[in-house]
Design a protein around this motif. Sequence first.
Motif, short mmCIF file in Angstrom:
data_model
loop_
_atom_site.label_atom_id
_atom_site.label_comp_id
_atom_site.label_asym_id
_atom_site.label_seq_id
_atom_site.Cartn_x
_atom_site.Cartn_y
_atom_site.Cartn_z
N HIS A 76 6.68 -6.96 2.17
CA HIS A 76 6.88 -5.60 1.04
C HIS A 76 5.57 -5.60 0.16
O HIS A 76 5.62 -6.04 -0.59
N ASN A 77 4.81 -4.95 0.84
CA ASN A 77 3.30 -4.48 -0.48
C ASN A 77 2.83 -2.85 0.42
O ASN A 77 3.74 -2.71 1.60
N SER A 78 2.23 -2.44 -0.26
CA SER A 78 2.00 -1.09 0.48
C SER A 78 1.17 -1.07 1.34
O SER A 78 0.47 -0.57 2.55
N ALA B 285 1.46 3.06 -3.22
CA ALA B 285 0.44 3.35 -3.52
C ALA B 285 -1.25 3.92 -2.83
O ALA B 285 -1.85 3.97 -3.15
N LYS B 286 -0.81 3.28 -1.25
CA LYS B 286 -1.60 4.37 -0.39
C LYS B 286 -0.89 5.83 0.46
O LYS B 286 -2.25 5.66 1.34
N HIS B 287 -0.67 5.91 -0.79
CA HIS B 287 -0.01 7.77 0.00
C HIS B 287 -1.63 8.00 0.15
O HIS B 287 -1.27 9.14 1.11
N THR C 115 -1.83 9.89 4.26
CA THR C 115 -2.35 11.04 4.46
C THR C 115 -3.38 11.83 4.64
O THR C 115 -3.56 12.28 6.48
N ALA C 116 -4.95 10.09 5.40
CA ALA C 116 -5.60 10.94 5.86
C ALA C 116 -5.33 10.31 7.03
O ALA C 116 -6.66 11.18 8.40
#
Length: 396
Positions: A274-276, A307-309, A313-314
């Motif tokens: 359970h993490n980004s 957090a790594k949105h 996207t990239a």
Amino acid sequence: MSLARRQFMEMLAQGWTLRAACTALGIARATGQRWKNGYVVRSEGGTVKVVPPLEPLALRPISSRFLSEEERIQIADLASNGAGPTAIGAVLGRSPSTISRELRRNEHPTGQYRPFHAHSLAATRRRRVRPLKLAARPTLDAFVRSKLEQRWSPQQISRALKTAHPNDPTMQLATESIYVAIYRPSSGLLRGPAPSPLRTGRDHRRAHTRQIRAGRRFAQPMLSVHERGFDPADRTVAGHWEGDLIVGPHNRSAIGTLVERQTRYVRLLHLPAHNSSALHAALVRLLNELPPPLRRTLTWDQGTEMAKHLEITADTGTKIYFCDAASPWQRGSNENTNGLLRQYFPKSTNLAVHTPHDLARVESELNRRPRITLGDRTPADLFELLLASGNHPALQ
């Protein structure tokens, strides 16, 4: 019936809301809901006690042929002073046999005659409970049972019956009739001491509530849901998704959930942690399986797991938009889906024990259910049409 309960039922009969009636009488809202809807008490030994709701008929005006509540109060007062049925009947202008029958039929379990208890019993007997349609048609009963076991809702079952038997009213059943069969304790048709067959696990009616809060707490840079470029009710274009997590106890396990807004197609993400980082890897893998027109945007809440949105996207070309803080209705399709998933993955259970195969099985079951908002078509059928289409047109 106590004075407070009588006042409560009178206020509801006059159109007061449950919340307003409870506030005016100074009782807890939970108490008012129990009075209005009844409740079930289950002991550790497995026995079940059903406490019925208050009887609204006790407040309804009735013919003078029947004893009123005021007359029953007089009967109780006279009987407590030693008067017999003949003397009481003479005072009330009633037949002695009427008084004798009243004292016998409506006696309290303590052996006393209590007027409010007697009036409630009499009102309950006035209710003419019609036999359930399911009881008379085994084929209909078997169909309803089988669909409830597949976690269909009563509304979905009702629509399926109407579609399958459009010209046979005897094989059709209203949604409310199914709920009555589930909630009526004495029916025994769909459940007994066993848990409710509803996906919510509910065995009695419950009032709907909505708690509205506002606020923002996600740090920039981010794209707000208000910048998404289309109205929340606009579902004419495919490829826009809503997502969230359902989490286990102490936030130590989680499952990612995605819903395609147009078709309501569900995908579940197996997260080893359970993490980004785990969410980033799972989202990139799933989204890159789809053609670019079917992965246009993703709307999420402001949880730290995203957090790594920017990296997502990239890696996928999918724009990620964030809801306002504490505003789950801004991704209502996903919230509704998470509620359905809790029957498969109950709260306070370790979600890490579920394998990718388990998630795929749940996905398939949800996506094969007909939806009223889709014209009784299934999300799986509509999403397969989108995948097979070259230009991904709007669904009609």
